[in-house]
Design a protein around this motif. Sequence first.
Motif, PDB file in Angstrom:
ATOM      1  N   THR A  98       0.835  -1.194   0.000  1.00 16.52           N
ATOM      2  CA  THR A  98       0.000   0.000   0.000  1.00 16.52           C
ATOM      3  C   THR A  98       0.872   1.247   0.000  1.00 16.52           C
ATOM      4  N   MET A  99       0.495   2.221  -0.835  1.00 13.70           N
ATOM      5  CA  MET A  99       1.155   3.526  -0.894  1.00 13.70           C
ATOM      6  C   MET A  99       0.069   4.597  -1.000  1.00 13.70           C
ATOM      7  N   HIS A 100       0.162   5.624  -0.170  1.00 19.00           N
ATOM      8  CA  HIS A 100      -0.902   6.618  -0.095  1.00 19.00           C
ATOM      9  C   HIS A 100      -0.483   7.972  -0.655  1.00 19.00           C
ATOM     10  N   GLY A 113      11.209   6.848  -5.474  1.00 18.42           N
ATOM     11  CA  GLY A 113      12.235   6.970  -6.513  1.00 18.42           C
ATOM     12  C   GLY A 113      12.215   5.822  -7.510  1.00 18.42           C
ATOM     13  N   ASP A 114      13.333   5.631  -8.179  1.00 19.24           N
ATOM     14  CA  ASP A 114      13.475   4.620  -9.223  1.00 19.24           C
ATOM     15  C   ASP A 114      14.155   3.356  -8.678  1.00 19.24           C
ATOM     16  N   ASN A 115      13.872   2.233  -9.343  1.00 19.03           N
ATOM     17  CA  ASN A 115      14.582   0.968  -9.087  1.00 19.03           C
ATOM     18  C   ASN A 115      14.470   0.488  -7.644  1.00 19.03           C
ATOM     19  N   CYS A 116      13.318   0.716  -7.049  1.00 22.40           N
ATOM     20  CA  CYS A 116      13.080   0.266  -5.678  1.00 22.40           C
ATOM     21  C   CYS A 116      12.356  -1.076  -5.681  1.00 22.40           C
ATOM     22  N   MET A 117      12.435  -1.777  -4.554  1.00 18.91           N
ATOM     23  CA  MET A 117      11.718  -3.042  -4.397  1.00 18.91           C
ATOM     24  C   MET A 117      10.946  -3.022  -3.087  1.00 18.91           C
ATOM     25  N   PHE A 118       9.640  -3.280  -3.192  1.00 13.68           N
ATOM     26  CA  PHE A 118       8.765  -3.307  -2.028  1.00 13.68           C
ATOM     27  C   PHE A 118       8.179  -4.707  -1.917  1.00 13.68           C
ATOM     28  N   LEU A 119       8.616  -5.466  -0.911  1.00 13.27           N
ATOM     29  CA  LEU A 119       8.135  -6.823  -0.755  1.00 13.27           C
ATOM     30  C   LEU A 119       6.740  -6.831  -0.114  1.00 13.27           C
ATOM     31  N   ALA A 120       6.140  -8.020  -0.043  1.00 13.91           N
ATOM     32  CA  ALA A 120       4.721  -8.150   0.263  1.00 13.91           C
ATOM     33  C   ALA A 120       4.302  -7.417   1.532  1.00 13.91           C
ATOM     34  N   TYR A 121       3.199  -6.698   1.407  1.00 11.57           N
ATOM     35  CA  TYR A 121       2.494  -6.042   2.509  1.00 11.57           C
ATOM     36  C   TYR A 121       3.300  -4.935   3.181  1.00 11.57           C
ATOM     37  N   SER A 122       4.270  -4.386   2.500  1.00  7.16           N
ATOM     38  CA  SER A 122       4.946  -3.206   3.041  1.00  7.16           C
ATOM     39  C   SER A 122       4.089  -1.970   2.767  1.00  7.16           C
ATOM     40  N   HIS A 123       4.347  -0.902   3.502  1.00  2.00           N
ATOM     41  CA  HIS A 123       3.474   0.274   3.474  1.00  2.00           C
ATOM     42  C   HIS A 123       4.287   1.566   3.405  1.00  2.00           C
ATOM     43  N   VAL A 124       3.889   2.449   2.480  1.00  2.00           N
ATOM     44  CA  VAL A 124       4.459   3.794   2.376  1.00  2.00           C
ATOM     45  C   VAL A 124       3.342   4.785   2.685  1.00  2.00           C
ATOM     46  N   ALA A 125       3.485   5.524   3.771  1.00  3.84           N
ATOM     47  CA  ALA A 125       2.435   6.433   4.217  1.00  3.84           C
ATOM     48  C   ALA A 125       2.486   7.769   3.467  1.00  3.84           C
ATOM     49  N   HIS A 126       1.540   8.615   3.790  1.00  2.22           N
ATOM     50  CA  HIS A 126       1.383   9.914   3.140  1.00  2.22           C
ATOM     51  C   HIS A 126       2.590  10.828   3.344  1.00  2.22           C
ATOM     52  N   ASP A 127       2.894  11.608   2.323  1.00  2.00           N
ATOM     53  CA  ASP A 127       3.906  12.675   2.370  1.00  2.00           C
ATOM     54  C   ASP A 127       5.322  12.158   2.601  1.00  2.00           C
ATOM     55  N   CYS A 128       5.561  10.874   2.358  1.00  2.00           N
ATOM     56  CA  CYS A 128       6.922  10.339   2.465  1.00  2.00           C
ATOM     57  C   CYS A 128       7.704  10.626   1.181  1.00  2.00           C
ATOM     58  N   VAL A 129       9.016  10.648   1.302  1.00  2.00           N
ATOM     59  CA  VAL A 129       9.905  10.799   0.151  1.00  2.00           C
ATOM     60  C   VAL A 129      10.942   9.695   0.210  1.00  2.00           C
ATOM     61  N   LEU A 130      10.974   8.862  -0.825  1.00  2.63           N
ATOM     62  CA  LEU A 130      11.916   7.743  -0.900  1.00  2.63           C
ATOM     63  C   LEU A 130      12.864   7.956  -2.067  1.00  2.63           C
ATOM     64  N   GLY A 131      14.147   7.651  -1.857  1.00  6.45           N
ATOM     65  CA  GLY A 131      15.147   7.780  -2.907  1.00  6.45           C
ATOM     66  C   GLY A 131      15.136   6.596  -3.861  1.00  6.45           C
ATOM     67  N   ASP A 132      16.241   6.415  -4.558  1.00  3.06           N
ATOM     68  CA  ASP A 132      16.386   5.340  -5.543  1.00  3.06           C
ATOM     69  C   ASP A 132      17.009   4.091  -4.896  1.00  3.06           C
ATOM     70  N   TYR A 133      16.729   2.935  -5.499  1.00  3.59           N
ATOM     71  CA  TYR A 133      17.298   1.647  -5.069  1.00  3.59           C
ATOM     72  C   TYR A 133      17.009   1.348  -3.592  1.00  3.59           C
ATOM     73  N   VAL A 134      15.847   1.728  -3.141  1.00  6.89           N
ATOM     74  CA  VAL A 134      15.410   1.423  -1.771  1.00  6.89           C
ATOM     75  C   VAL A 134      14.778   0.032  -1.749  1.00  6.89           C
ATOM     76  N   THR A 135      15.013  -0.728  -0.679  1.00  7.25           N
ATOM     77  CA  THR A 135      14.392  -2.041  -0.521  1.00  7.25           C
ATOM     78  C   THR A 135      13.626  -2.104   0.793  1.00  7.25           C
ATOM     79  N   PHE A 136      12.325  -2.409   0.705  1.00  7.55           N
ATOM     80  CA  PHE A 136      11.503  -2.699   1.879  1.00  7.55           C
ATOM     81  C   PHE A 136      11.240  -4.198   1.886  1.00  7.55           C
ATOM     82  N   SER A 137      11.615  -4.889   2.939  1.00 12.57           N
ATOM     83  CA  SER A 137      11.272  -6.297   3.057  1.00 12.57           C
ATOM     84  C   SER A 137       9.809  -6.444   3.478  1.00 12.57           C
ATOM     85  N   ASN A 138       9.359  -7.680   3.639  1.00 15.05           N
ATOM     86  CA  ASN A 138       7.955  -7.930   3.958  1.00 15.05           C
ATOM     87  C   ASN A 138       7.510  -7.197   5.222  1.00 15.05           C
ATOM     88  N   ASN A 139       6.320  -6.618   5.135  1.00 12.12           N
ATOM     89  CA  ASN A 139       5.646  -6.012   6.299  1.00 12.12           C
ATOM     90  C   ASN A 139       6.373  -4.800   6.879  1.00 12.12           C
TER      91      ASN A 139
END
Length: 278
Positions: A98-100, A113-139
């Motif tokens: 989910t991303m809001h 950003g670009d070239n990021c990976m978001f694994l299952a059920y990870s969450h990006v909340a409102h007004d966040c800023v993420l760079g490039d090549y970021v990895t979020f693991s599950n949950n």
Amino acid sequence: MTKSQSPSIHPTALVETGAELGKGVRIGPFCHVGPHVVIGDDVELMSHVVVTGDTAIGAGTRVFPHAVLGAEPQNTAYRGERTKLVIGRNNTIREGVTMHIGTGNARGETIVGDNCMFLAYSHVAHDCVLGDYVTFSNNVMIGGHTTIGDRVIIGGGAGVHQFCTVGHHAFIGGIAAVVNDVIPYGMVVGSRAYLAGLNLVGMKRSGMSRDNINALRHAYKELFADNGRPLRENAQRLLADYPDNEPVRDLAEFVLSDSKRKFVTPLTGRRARLEDGI
């Protein structure tokens, strides 16, 4: 547009009037694309994906089933204003992510950003800023107004408090609860997160030179030295001691910048002894 470049839309998918689809877009079964959505070239929505709100998805991104992108923020201050979610190029967004969109009384947009990976059920909340090549693991969960630097890796089940900043090339271990800012290159672990050194693996993978890695290791020790001086004063001394070293200067300037949060720091005293089993 040639036939091969035309979007491919499954008969069970709903693409509302007004949505903009790039060349080679593939929309699978039971997806829903809202009227204010812009989807770049060669994006794939596999199945049961919802893209709503004022959302833009960059070229080459793949979105797996049951992801929901661009929904209203989970914030009682939101009053239905037109805000945005902007997702960069070549991202992988796995199942249930989910991303809001942003909120009108803050940044007004959430940026990935670009070239990021978001694994299952990870969450990006409102007004966040993420760079490039970021990895979020599950949950992984990050609260609103959070900033995540380039090449940050966050382990499974970790949470980052709202308004925190995580510096580039940092590593956050699984299940960590991060309630303060994390320095660039920092390695954070623990259920109540603490700084356990530098992310040496990430630094080497990024191609950083041995000289710069050694300089950062010395700078880290000086920054968090138990010398009775405030952290900001130690950071100012780093600027004077390493005037020509860009990574060290970057680290010191991060500490000296304005922030709503304190910093994640190494363990000291009784808690350190408990973590060591003493």
